[in-house]
Design a protein around this motif. Structure first.
Motif, PDB file in Angstrom:
ATOM      1  N   UNK A  52     -42.232-106.524-144.121  1.00  0.00           N
ATOM      2  CA  UNK A  52     -40.898-107.118-143.975  1.00  0.00           C
ATOM      3  C   UNK A  52     -40.219-106.740-142.666  1.00  0.00           C
ATOM      4  N   UNK A  53     -40.776-105.744-141.969  1.00  0.00           N
ATOM      5  CA  UNK A  53     -40.199-105.378-140.673  1.00  0.00           C
ATOM      6  C   UNK A  53     -40.248-106.554-139.705  1.00  0.00           C
TER       7      UNK A  53
ATOM      8  N   UNK B 290     -37.274-109.562-136.238  1.00  0.00           N
ATOM      9  CA  UNK B 290     -37.451-110.884-135.644  1.00  0.00           C
ATOM     10  C   UNK B 290     -38.643-110.925-134.681  1.00  0.00           C
ATOM     11  N   UNK B 291     -39.616-110.055-134.915  1.00  0.00           N
ATOM     12  CA  UNK B 291     -40.840-110.006-134.107  1.00  0.00           C
ATOM     13  C   UNK B 291     -42.013-109.691-135.020  1.00  0.00           C
TER      14      UNK B 291
ATOM     15  N   UNK C 291     -33.352 -99.696-138.547  1.00  0.00           N
ATOM     16  CA  UNK C 291     -32.928-100.235-137.261  1.00  0.00           C
ATOM     17  C   UNK C 291     -34.121-101.008-136.737  1.00  0.00           C
ATOM     18  N   UNK C 292     -33.951-102.306-136.559  1.00  0.00           N
ATOM     19  CA  UNK C 292     -35.076-103.140-136.138  1.00  0.00           C
ATOM     20  C   UNK C 292     -34.559-104.303-135.303  1.00  0.00           C
TER      21      UNK C 292
ATOM     22  N   UNK D 258     -37.917-100.448-134.282  1.00  0.00           N
ATOM     23  CA  UNK D 258     -38.456-100.736-135.616  1.00  0.00           C
ATOM     24  C   UNK D 258     -38.657 -99.403-136.316  1.00  0.00           C
ATOM     25  N   UNK D 259     -37.557 -98.865-136.882  1.00  0.00           N
ATOM     26  CA  UNK D 259     -37.589 -97.536-137.488  1.00  0.00           C
ATOM     27  C   UNK D 259     -36.825 -97.523-138.801  1.00  0.00           C
ATOM     28  N   UNK D 260     -37.483 -97.032-139.846  1.00  0.00           N
ATOM     29  CA  UNK D 260     -36.835 -96.732-141.123  1.00  0.00           C
ATOM     30  C   UNK D 260     -36.860 -95.221-141.350  1.00  0.00           C
ATOM     31  N   UNK D 261     -37.989 -94.588-141.035  1.00  0.00           N
ATOM     32  CA  UNK D 261     -38.160 -93.153-141.209  1.00  0.00           C
ATOM     33  C   UNK D 261     -38.193 -92.489-139.833  1.00  0.00           C
ATOM     34  N   UNK D 262     -37.087 -91.852-139.416  1.00  0.00           N
ATOM     35  CA  UNK D 262     -37.024 -91.257-138.074  1.00  0.00           C
ATOM     36  C   UNK D 262     -38.099 -90.204-137.812  1.00  0.00           C
ATOM     37  N   UNK D 263     -38.593 -89.548-138.861  1.00  0.00           N
ATOM     38  CA  UNK D 263     -39.629 -88.535-138.670  1.00  0.00           C
ATOM     39  C   UNK D 263     -40.914 -89.114-138.092  1.00  0.00           C
TER      40      UNK D 263
END
Length: 121
Positions: free
Chosen positions: A20-21, A26-27, A65-66, A79-84
């Motif tokens: 879903x990213x 949008x890429x 954030x994507x 394209x980040x959900x998990x900053x780690x």
């Protein structure tokens, strides 16, 4: 999350956006000439920095954030959900982006792959 691969024959770094990213960012795919890649770092702290102005994509603080952002004159792709698991790829002479901030499954291995690829340049 994205899968990062290097095609030495074509001289390209490819980021294949997963699941879903693709919708949120949008890429579905980014192709960057290896000659434009300056380096990569594993940087979990980058998620706390200001993202700038969203040009296209999604920004739900603390969730995802994507997409494309403008920050202090820089063009960023996130394209980040998990900053780690965030990897920052610095670009030079980039036509579209100055930096890519991308979540990957194994940040250390991804950084090593990119650094080795540009060292052989």
């Amino acid at each position: 999350m994205a899968l990062i691969s290097i095609d030495r024959e074509r001289g390209l770094l490819t980021a294949e956006i997963q699941g879903l990213d693709k919708l949120w960012s949008l890429k579905s795919r980014l192709e960057i000439p290896l000659a434009h890649v300056r380096g990569a770092t594993h940087d979990p702290g980058i998620a706390r920095e200001r993202k700038g102005i969203r040009v296209g994509g999604t920004n739900l603080p603390g969730v995802i954030t994507a997409g494309r952002f403008l920050s202090n004159g820089e063009r960023l792709f996130w394209d980040v959900k998990n900053p780690d698991k965030a990897v920052v790829i610095e670009l030079a002479d980039a036509e579209t982006y100055d930096r890519l901030v991308i979540e990957v499954d194994d940040p250390r291995a991804t950084v090593a792959l990119i650094e080795q690829s540009i060292a052989r340049g």
